[in-house]
Scaffold this motif. Structure first.
Motif, PDB file in Angstrom:
ATOM      1  N   MET A   1      89.861  55.940  48.371  1.00 17.19           N
ATOM      2  CA  MET A   1      88.953  55.618  49.449  1.00 17.19           C
ATOM      3  C   MET A   1      88.622  54.128  49.361  1.00 17.19           C
ATOM      4  N   LYS A   2      88.538  53.474  50.497  1.00 15.75           N
ATOM      5  CA  LYS A   2      88.258  52.047  50.540  1.00 15.75           C
ATOM      6  C   LYS A   2      86.859  51.799  51.078  1.00 15.75           C
ATOM      7  N   GLY A   3      86.304  50.662  50.688  1.00 16.91           N
ATOM      8  CA  GLY A   3      84.993  50.266  51.168  1.00 16.91           C
ATOM      9  C   GLY A   3      84.561  48.993  50.478  1.00 16.91           C
ATOM     10  N   LEU A   4      83.490  48.422  50.977  1.00 17.75           N
ATOM     11  CA  LEU A   4      82.962  47.186  50.420  1.00 17.75           C
ATOM     12  C   LEU A   4      82.392  47.397  49.029  1.00 17.75           C
ATOM     13  N   LEU A   5      81.748  48.527  48.829  1.00 20.72           N
ATOM     14  CA  LEU A   5      81.203  48.904  47.533  1.00 20.72           C
ATOM     15  C   LEU A   5      81.436  50.391  47.363  1.00 20.72           C
ATOM     16  N   LEU A   6      81.914  50.780  46.194  1.00 17.99           N
ATOM     17  CA  LEU A   6      82.311  52.174  45.949  1.00 17.99           C
ATOM     18  C   LEU A   6      81.701  52.652  44.643  1.00 17.99           C
ATOM     19  N   THR A   7      81.339  53.923  44.599  1.00 15.97           N
ATOM     20  CA  THR A   7      80.892  54.540  43.362  1.00 15.97           C
ATOM     21  C   THR A   7      81.331  55.993  43.355  1.00 15.97           C
ATOM     22  N   GLU A   8      81.366  56.583  42.191  1.00 14.74           N
ATOM     23  CA  GLU A   8      81.698  58.008  42.087  1.00 14.74           C
ATOM     24  C   GLU A   8      80.936  58.631  40.930  1.00 14.74           C
ATOM     25  N   MET A   9      80.781  59.935  41.028  1.00 13.80           N
ATOM     26  CA  MET A   9      80.143  60.689  39.956  1.00 13.80           C
ATOM     27  C   MET A   9      80.889  62.001  39.796  1.00 13.80           C
ATOM     28  N   GLU A  10      80.852  62.528  38.605  1.00  5.55           N
ATOM     29  CA  GLU A  10      81.446  63.845  38.355  1.00  5.55           C
ATOM     30  C   GLU A  10      80.322  64.838  38.122  1.00  5.55           C
ATOM     31  N   MET A  11      80.566  66.061  38.515  1.00  6.03           N
ATOM     32  CA  MET A  11      79.605  67.128  38.276  1.00  6.03           C
ATOM     33  C   MET A  11      80.335  68.458  38.244  1.00  6.03           C
ATOM     34  N   VAL A  12      79.666  69.451  37.721  1.00  8.97           N
ATOM     35  CA  VAL A  12      80.186  70.813  37.705  1.00  8.97           C
ATOM     36  C   VAL A  12      79.320  71.621  38.663  1.00  8.97           C
ATOM     37  N   ILE A  13      79.951  72.392  39.543  1.00  7.54           N
ATOM     38  CA  ILE A  13      79.204  73.194  40.514  1.00  7.54           C
ATOM     39  C   ILE A  13      78.366  74.222  39.753  1.00  7.54           C
ATOM     40  N   PRO A  14      77.030  74.148  39.878  1.00  4.83           N
ATOM     41  CA  PRO A  14      76.177  75.096  39.164  1.00  4.83           C
ATOM     42  C   PRO A  14      76.081  76.440  39.889  1.00  4.83           C
ATOM     43  N   PHE A  15      75.706  77.453  39.159  1.00  8.80           N
ATOM     44  CA  PHE A  15      75.598  78.806  39.703  1.00  8.80           C
ATOM     45  C   PHE A  15      74.637  78.868  40.888  1.00  8.80           C
ATOM     46  N   HIS A  16      73.533  78.134  40.810  1.00  8.34           N
ATOM     47  CA  HIS A  16      72.540  78.206  41.886  1.00  8.34           C
ATOM     48  C   HIS A  16      73.000  77.542  43.183  1.00  8.34           C
ATOM     49  N   ASP A  17      74.161  76.883  43.196  1.00 12.72           N
ATOM     50  CA  ASP A  17      74.698  76.255  44.409  1.00 12.72           C
ATOM     51  C   ASP A  17      75.721  77.119  45.138  1.00 12.72           C
ATOM     52  N   VAL A  18      76.012  78.292  44.601  1.00 12.90           N
ATOM     53  CA  VAL A  18      77.057  79.125  45.214  1.00 12.90           C
ATOM     54  C   VAL A  18      76.459  80.384  45.828  1.00 12.90           C
ATOM     55  N   ASP A  19      77.226  80.973  46.751  1.00 13.63           N
ATOM     56  CA  ASP A  19      76.795  82.217  47.382  1.00 13.63           C
ATOM     57  C   ASP A  19      77.279  83.414  46.565  1.00 13.63           C
ATOM     58  N   SER A  20      77.127  84.600  47.094  1.00 18.25           N
ATOM     59  CA  SER A  20      77.474  85.811  46.343  1.00 18.25           C
ATOM     60  C   SER A  20      78.975  85.945  46.093  1.00 18.25           C
ATOM     61  N   MET A  21      79.781  85.145  46.788  1.00 21.04           N
ATOM     62  CA  MET A  21      81.230  85.163  46.575  1.00 21.04           C
ATOM     63  C   MET A  21      81.681  84.074  45.602  1.00 21.04           C
ATOM     64  N   GLY A  22      80.700  83.315  45.080  1.00 22.50           N
ATOM     65  CA  GLY A  22      81.026  82.251  44.124  1.00 22.50           C
ATOM     66  C   GLY A  22      81.474  80.961  44.778  1.00 22.50           C
ATOM     67  N   ILE A  23      81.310  80.852  46.108  1.00 28.46           N
ATOM     68  CA  ILE A  23      81.726  79.666  46.865  1.00 28.46           C
ATOM     69  C   ILE A  23      80.502  78.794  47.116  1.00 28.46           C
ATOM     70  N   THR A  24      80.666  77.487  46.960  1.00 34.67           N
ATOM     71  CA  THR A  24      79.564  76.555  47.179  1.00 34.67           C
ATOM     72  C   THR A  24      79.037  76.690  48.604  1.00 34.67           C
ATOM     73  N   TRP A  25      77.717  76.872  48.709  1.00 34.82           N
ATOM     74  CA  TRP A  25      77.083  76.961  50.023  1.00 34.82           C
ATOM     75  C   TRP A  25      77.233  75.621  50.732  1.00 34.82           C
ATOM     76  N   HIS A  26      77.609  75.642  52.002  1.00 29.37           N
ATOM     77  CA  HIS A  26      77.970  74.431  52.743  1.00 29.37           C
ATOM     78  C   HIS A  26      76.876  73.364  52.759  1.00 29.37           C
ATOM     79  N   GLY A  27      75.615  73.747  52.791  1.00 29.99           N
ATOM     80  CA  GLY A  27      74.528  72.770  52.825  1.00 29.99           C
ATOM     81  C   GLY A  27      74.401  71.936  51.572  1.00 29.99           C
ATOM     82  N   ASN A  28      74.920  72.435  50.464  1.00 30.16           N
ATOM     83  CA  ASN A  28      74.814  71.680  49.215  1.00 30.16           C
ATOM     84  C   ASN A  28      75.653  70.406  49.215  1.00 30.16           C
TER      85      ASN A  28
END
Length: 143
Positions: A1-28
């Motif tokens: 990805m290109k831009g004037l200023l760029l940053t990134e972070m890594e994370m692990v999807i937590p349990f409280h961010d997923v629905d009953s099917m284990g998929i990340t809820w879209h609003g997160n």
């Protein structure tokens, strides 16, 4: 990805961010955008506290999210943000990818506009205080 200023972070999807099917809820994904946007603004030296102190609010006036693929519980992801417009508004592009494969999961953007707090007037040109932060990046990109 290109831009004037760029940053990134890594994370692990937590349990409280997923629905009953284990998929990340879209609003997160918008929350993930917010976290990396704060990191990007810190890197620029013009975070939300500094904005407030300088007399400007920068509300989000537009947001777009494209869901390409689902992320799931316990998946390691990278959230990337880049400033791509700043002269009249602040546009930040985002990309979320799988940290191991770099497969795109989500992409999008936010647009923020400066509002002078004292008058509640929308600024049609980016305030000088922000321009002072961005100028060194412009100078560096032209070297």
């Amino acid at each position: 990805m290109k831009g004037l200023l760029l940053t990134e972070m890594e994370m692990v999807i937590p349990f409280h961010d997923v629905d009953s099917m284990g998929i990340t809820w879209h609003g997160n994904y918008l929350r993930y955008f917010e976290v990396v946007r704060c990191q990007l603004l810190d890197k620029l030296g013009y975070n939300y506290r500094t904005m407030l102190e300088s007399g400007y609010a920068w509300p989000i006036v537009d947001v777009q999210v494209k869901y390409v693929k689902s992320s799931t519980f316990d998946q390691k992801i990278k959230v990337i943000a880049a400033i791509v417009e700043w002269e009249n508004r602040l546009r930040i592009n985002y990309q979320i990818v799988d940290a191991d494969t770099n497969a795109r999961i989500t992409k999008g953007y936010t647009i923020q506009a400066a509002v002078e707090i004292a008058t509640q007037e929308l600024c049609f040109v980016t305030p000088e205080v922000f321009q002072q932060k961005i100028r060194p990046l412009l100078d560096a990109s032209q070297v």
